[in-house]
Enzyme design. Structure first.
Site, mmCIF file in Angstrom:
data_model
loop_
_atom_site.group_PDB
_atom_site.id
_atom_site.type_symbol
_atom_site.label_atom_id
_atom_site.label_comp_id
_atom_site.label_asym_id
_atom_site.label_seq_id
_atom_site.Cartn_x
_atom_site.Cartn_y
_atom_site.Cartn_z
ATOM 1 N N HIS A 102 2.069 -2.605 -11.532
ATOM 2 C CA HIS A 102 2.712 -3.140 -10.332
ATOM 3 C C HIS A 102 4.207 -3.127 -10.628
ATOM 4 O O HIS A 102 4.609 -3.321 -11.783
ATOM 5 C CB HIS A 102 2.342 -4.601 -10.066
ATOM 6 C CG HIS A 102 0.886 -4.863 -9.851
ATOM 7 N ND1 HIS A 102 0.016 -5.059 -10.883
ATOM 8 C CD2 HIS A 102 0.166 -4.988 -8.713
ATOM 9 C CE1 HIS A 102 -1.186 -5.291 -10.394
ATOM 10 N NE2 HIS A 102 -1.136 -5.253 -9.078
ATOM 11 N N ASP A 105 5.245 -5.886 -12.829
ATOM 12 C CA ASP A 105 4.780 -5.906 -14.231
ATOM 13 C C ASP A 105 5.847 -5.338 -15.148
ATOM 14 O O ASP A 105 6.080 -5.857 -16.228
ATOM 15 C CB ASP A 105 3.524 -5.041 -14.435
ATOM 16 C CG ASP A 105 2.357 -5.456 -13.572
ATOM 17 O OD1 ASP A 105 2.278 -6.639 -13.229
ATOM 18 O OD2 ASP A 105 1.524 -4.579 -13.254
HETATM 19 C C1 XUL Z 1 -6.851 -7.692 -8.058
HETATM 20 C C2 XUL Z 1 -6.753 -6.275 -8.447
HETATM 21 C C3 XUL Z 1 -5.370 -5.728 -8.521
HETATM 22 C C4 XUL Z 1 -5.269 -4.308 -8.075
HETATM 23 C C5 XUL Z 1 -3.858 -3.793 -8.020
HETATM 24 O O1 XUL Z 1 -8.134 -8.173 -7.994
HETATM 25 O O2 XUL Z 1 -7.735 -5.639 -8.728
HETATM 26 O O3 XUL Z 1 -4.920 -5.863 -9.816
HETATM 27 O O4 XUL Z 1 -6.009 -3.468 -8.892
HETATM 28 O O5 XUL Z 1 -3.007 -4.596 -7.279
#
Ligand code: XUL
Ligand code: CO
Length: 438
Positions: A102, A105
């Site tokens: 993300h 992150d």
């Molecule tokens: C949350 C989830 C996230 C997504 C990316 O449950 O799986 O981490 O993979 O935003």
């Protein structure tokens, strides 16, 4: 100074007989399974958020992991840089080719939006260099549209257009960074895109906003020439009570309704499937049946707990069935198997991160071997072939050609009598599957 001194060399493949816990027993990256190597089939990826950013904190307790890369310096950017060095050291030692992140992150938020963008750009420069020197690639990038309190009422589905604009600006920047880093996909997961009570929610309006938001992203993708695959990751709940992208079927219907279907595939996560009351293989097959299985978040849930435990996958029945579906559709294309999984809070040592990933990689490597044997033997395919054979001739053929009418059906039954009962052979097939699991 290495961050993972307990592992000095890339994790070796030592085979089934090895007793070394820091070795693969099944994942032999260069071993050919059919026409591709295991590494090409499995395209393993590490999730930056859990593995590098996770600190063991939960709703009832403080962080339990003391990560050396989190301690580095007082400045959040110094910490982000140390974390990225640790990340690439980990990817290399583990022997994975991909990672996912993300925006939040890899780079800390600044005091202003402009500063936040600058931080992300600086960290992307570092990521680009590390990718170049190690050959490790970005499987997908995404924007975190759920942690910041401004998204408490939703991001794309917020009742406030100002928040929508902020989310759109953030996604634009996250797509730019993903594009810059050669990301092979871009993921949309709408953790806050849902609702808690219908009393404060215009459901239809929010669905339309979400569709508008995704159309804007599609337009932007075209404009900048980003060739990565857009993926939506369904999840039914948590953190919202009703998340709009509930499961594969709901998400596909939404994409069709709003004319987005040509631009997206799905990223199916095992634990999200179980939260939706489905099996992992159900979600995979629903997506795959219409050519929309794009990537996988590989983890597992706990069937006795109603939340997203994000455990590492170890269940061979599950990995074998998943790989069976993936092999049948000819692979994941630009997608991969991303370990969206975290070690348990008491697993506090950095070496636990290796045990966790090695276990997950071996579980999927075994799943691949099992699925490949099942396919090569063809017994399951033959069974299906016979089970539906009545649709290849006579009245069945008419049905499949779309030529049968209700009147013809009536005539057919008058002429041929009642259908005969037959066995579904479930126990025979389950036993057969067990025979492939060595
Ligand atoms: C949350 C989830 C996230 C997504 C990316 O449950 O799986 O981490 O993979 O935003
Ligand atoms: Co996920």
């Amino acid at each position: 100074m290495p961050f993972f001194p307990e592992v000095s060399e890339p994790i070796p493949f030592e085979g089934k007989a090895s007793k070394n816990p820091l070795a693969f027993k099944y994942y032999d990256s260069q071993r050919k399974i059919g026409s591709k190597t295991m590494s090409e089939h499995l395209r393993f990826s590490v999730a930056y958020w859990h593995t590098l950013m996770g600190n063991g904190q939960d709703m009832f307790g403080a962080p339990s992991f003391v990560r050396p890369w989190h301690i580095a310096g007082g400045d959040p950017m110094d910490r982000a840089k140390a974390t990225m060095d640790a990340a690439f050291e980990f990817f290399q030692k583990l022997g994975v080719k991909f990672y996912c992140f993300h925006d939040r992150d890899i780079a800390p938020e600044g005091a202003t939006f402009a500063q936040t963008c600058k931080n992300l750009e600086n960290m992307a420069l570092k990521a680009k260099e590390l990718q170049k020197s190690t050959g490790i690639k970005l499987l997908w990038g995404t924007a975190n549209l759920f942690s910041n309190p401004i998204y408490a009422h939703g991001a794309a589905t917020s009742p406030d257009a100002h928040v929508f604009a902020h989310a759109a600006a953030q996604v634009k920047h996250a797509i730019d960074i993903t594009h810059e880093l050669g990301g092979e996909n871009y993921v949309f997961w709408g953790g806050r895109e849902g609702y808690e009570t219908i009393l404060n929610t215009n459901f239809k309006h929010e669905q339309e906003q979400l569709a508008r938001f995704l159309h804007m992203a599609v337009d932007y993708k075209k404009k900048i020439g980003f060739k990565g695959q857009f993926l939506i990751e369904p999840k039914p709940k948590e953190p919202t009570k009703h998340q709009y992208d509930t499961d594969a079927a709901t998400t596909l219907a939404f994409l069709r309704e709003y004319d987005l279907i040509d631009h997206f595939k799905l990223n199916i996560e095992a634990n999200h499937a179980t939260l939706a009351g489905h099996t992992f293989e159900h979600e995979l097959v629903v997506a795959s049946a219409v050519g929309k299985l794009g990537s996988v978040d590989a983890n597992r849930g706990d069937l006795l707990l109603g939340w997203d435990t994000d455990q590492f996958p170890i269940d061979l029945y599950s990995t074998a069935l998943a790989m069976y579906i993936i092999l049948k559709q000819g692979g994941l294309g630009s997608g991969g198997l991303n370990f969206d999984a975290k070690v348990r809070r008491p697993s506090i040592e950095t070496v636990d991160l290796f045990y966790a990933h090695i276990g997950g990689m071996d579980a999927f490597a075994r799943g691949l071997i099992i699925a490949n044997n099942m396919l090569n033997d063809g017994i399951f395919d033959e069974f299906l072939e016979k089970r539906y054979s009545s649709y290849r001739s006579g009245f069945g053929e008419l049905i499949m050609e779309g030529k049968a009418t209700l009147e013809q059906a009536e005539q057919f039954i008058h002429e041929n009598g009642l259908p005969k009962p037959f066995s579904g052979r479930q126990e025979y097939l389950e036993k057969l599957l067990n025979d492939y699991i060595e």
